[in-house]
Design a protein around this motif. Structure first.
Motif, PDB file in Angstrom:
ATOM      1  N   LEU A  83       8.363  42.701 -17.898  1.00 21.91           N
ATOM      2  CA  LEU A  83       7.656  41.924 -16.881  1.00 21.91           C
ATOM      3  C   LEU A  83       6.436  41.279 -17.523  1.00 21.91           C
ATOM      4  O   LEU A  83       5.609  41.965 -18.127  1.00 21.91           O
ATOM      5  N   LEU A  84       6.329  39.968 -17.387  1.00 21.25           N
ATOM      6  CA  LEU A  84       5.214  39.214 -17.965  1.00 21.25           C
ATOM      7  C   LEU A  84       4.272  38.747 -16.855  1.00 21.25           C
ATOM      8  O   LEU A  84       4.685  38.543 -15.719  1.00 21.25           O
ATOM      9  N   VAL A  85       3.010  38.585 -17.223  1.00 20.82           N
ATOM     10  CA  VAL A  85       2.000  38.093 -16.289  1.00 20.82           C
ATOM     11  C   VAL A  85       1.222  36.952 -16.946  1.00 20.82           C
ATOM     12  O   VAL A  85       1.310  36.732 -18.152  1.00 20.82           O
ATOM     13  N   ARG A 100       2.999  30.865 -23.825  1.00 20.21           N
ATOM     14  CA  ARG A 100       3.370  32.267 -23.853  1.00 20.21           C
ATOM     15  C   ARG A 100       2.657  33.022 -22.742  1.00 20.21           C
ATOM     16  O   ARG A 100       1.557  32.657 -22.338  1.00 20.21           O
ATOM     17  N   LEU A 101       3.302  34.061 -22.273  1.00 16.40           N
ATOM     18  CA  LEU A 101       2.764  34.923 -21.238  1.00 16.40           C
ATOM     19  C   LEU A 101       2.476  36.304 -21.821  1.00 16.40           C
ATOM     20  O   LEU A 101       2.913  36.618 -22.931  1.00 16.40           O
ATOM     21  N   THR A 102       1.784  37.127 -21.067  1.00 15.88           N
ATOM     22  CA  THR A 102       1.365  38.452 -21.535  1.00 15.88           C
ATOM     23  C   THR A 102       2.281  39.541 -20.986  1.00 15.88           C
ATOM     24  O   THR A 102       2.618  39.538 -19.791  1.00 15.88           O
ATOM     25  N   TYR A 103       2.671  40.453 -21.858  1.00 13.80           N
ATOM     26  CA  TYR A 103       3.450  41.606 -21.416  1.00 13.80           C
ATOM     27  C   TYR A 103       2.573  42.478 -20.529  1.00 13.80           C
ATOM     28  O   TYR A 103       1.466  42.862 -20.912  1.00 13.80           O
ATOM     29  N   HIS A 153       8.679  36.921 -14.663  1.00 12.42           N
ATOM     30  CA  HIS A 153       7.253  36.620 -14.543  1.00 12.42           C
ATOM     31  C   HIS A 153       6.738  37.052 -13.181  1.00 12.42           C
ATOM     32  O   HIS A 153       7.344  36.774 -12.146  1.00 12.42           O
ATOM     33  N   HIS A 154       5.617  37.748 -13.191  1.00 11.29           N
ATOM     34  CA  HIS A 154       4.914  38.113 -11.955  1.00 11.29           C
ATOM     35  C   HIS A 154       3.632  37.311 -11.865  1.00 11.29           C
ATOM     36  O   HIS A 154       2.753  37.423 -12.728  1.00 11.29           O
TER      37      HIS A 154
END
Length: 241
Positions: free
Chosen positions: A134-136, A161-164, A214-215
Motif C-alpha cells: 500500500l502506497l501513500v 513515485r509514492l511512499t510505501y 494507493h491510499h
C-alpha cells in the motif's frame, strides 16, 4: 489470514518517550498505536497476529496479553536484544506465520508505529507475485517516495513515485534465495540474520513480482514526538467533534 506487526524497533527518534515505553505502545487518540491495528485486524476477520519484539519486549505481553480482548490470538516473536530489521524480523517470524497454513499463503504486515484511516478490507484477497504494498502520498520527511505505481505494478525507477506506507501483503516467496540476492550485505551473514526487506522488494519489482495500490487518505508515520503530539491532538479533536 495471519498478520505480522513490526514492533521491535528501538524508537531512537522518539526519545525520551521511548526510553521506558516501546513506540507501538505509545498512545494517540486514547489508544495505543498498536491497538488501532489490532482493532482493524479483528474487524477484518484475522484471528492470529504475530508481534515481533526486541526493545522492552516484556511490555508487549504484559500490556496486550493473549489478544482475547480483541478476539485475536497474539503470538510474540522475540528477536533478542538487537532488532533484526524488517527482513530479518519477518524471516524470524515466518515459522509462526506459516504454522498450520499453506507455505505460500499471504499474510498481512503493518508497521507498529503508523496510524491510518485506511480500510484494510480494501486490500486485495488475491494478488500475483511476492508482495502487494500500500502506497501513500509522499510526506514532508520523505519527499522523493519509494516506488512508481503503474497499472497496479510497482517500479523502482522514473517519476512520480509514492511512499510505501508500511502496510502490505507478503508471501514467503519474497525470501526465496534471499542470501544470493543480498550477497555480502551487512548483517546478512549474522546469526540470526539482520537485514532490511528493501533489497528484496527492489528485486521483486525488477522481476515484475511486486504489485501495489494507493491510499489517498490519512496516514502518519509516527516517527517523532512532534508527530505523535499532532496525531493525538487531531484524533482527540475528531472524537469530540
Amino acid at each position: 489470514m495471519k498478520a505480522l506487526i513490526f514492533a521491535a524497533g528501538l524508537g531512537e527518534r522518539m526519545r525520551p518517550l521511548t526510553l521506558h515505553t516501546p513506540k507501538p505502545l505509545l498512545s494517540a487518540g486514547g489508544k495505543r498505536l498498536i491497538e488501532w491495528h489490532l482493532e482493524k485486524f479483528a474487524a477484518l476477520g484475522i484471528d492470529e497476529v504475530v508481534v515481533n519484539t526486541s526493545w522492552l519486549a516484556p511490555q508487549f505481553p504484559e500490556t496486550l496479553g493473549d489478544g482475547a480482548r480483541w478476539g485475536l490470538r497474539l503470538r510474540y516473536s522475540y528477536e533478542g536484544q538487537t532488532p533484526l530489521e524488517t527482513g530479518g524480523g519477518m524471516l524470524h517470524a515466518l515459522s509462526l506465520l506459516q504454522e498450520n497454513t499453506s507455505p505460500q499463503a499471504p499474510f498481512l504486515v503493518a508497521n507498529g508505529d503508523i496510524w491510518t484511516d485506511y480500510d484494510f478490507a480494501a486490500l486485495p484477497r488475491e494478488f500475483d507475485g511476492d508482495a502487494h504494498l500500500l502506497l501513500v502520498d509522499n510526506p514532508p520527511q520523505h519527499p522523493h517516495g519509494d516506488f512508481r505505481l503503474d497499472d497496479g505494478r510497482l517500479h523502482n525507477h522514473d517519476e512520480p513515485r509514492l511512499t510505501y506506507s508500511g502496510i502490505g501483503l507478503y508471501r514467503s516467496s519474497l525470501f526465496d534465495d534471499w542470501r544470493v540476492r543480498l550477497g555480502d550485505a551487512a548483517g546478512a551473514q549474522l546469526q540470526p540474520p539482520r537485514f532490511s526487506t528493501v533489497p528484496l522488494l527492489r528485486a521483486a519489482a525488477e522481476a515484475g513480482r511486486l504489485s501495489g495500490s494507493h491510499h489517498g487518505g490519512r496516514w502518519t508515520d509516527v516517527g517523532t514526538p512532534e508527530r505523535l503530539q499532532q496525531l493525538d491532538a487531531a484524533l482527540t479533536a475528531a472524537a469530540h467533534y
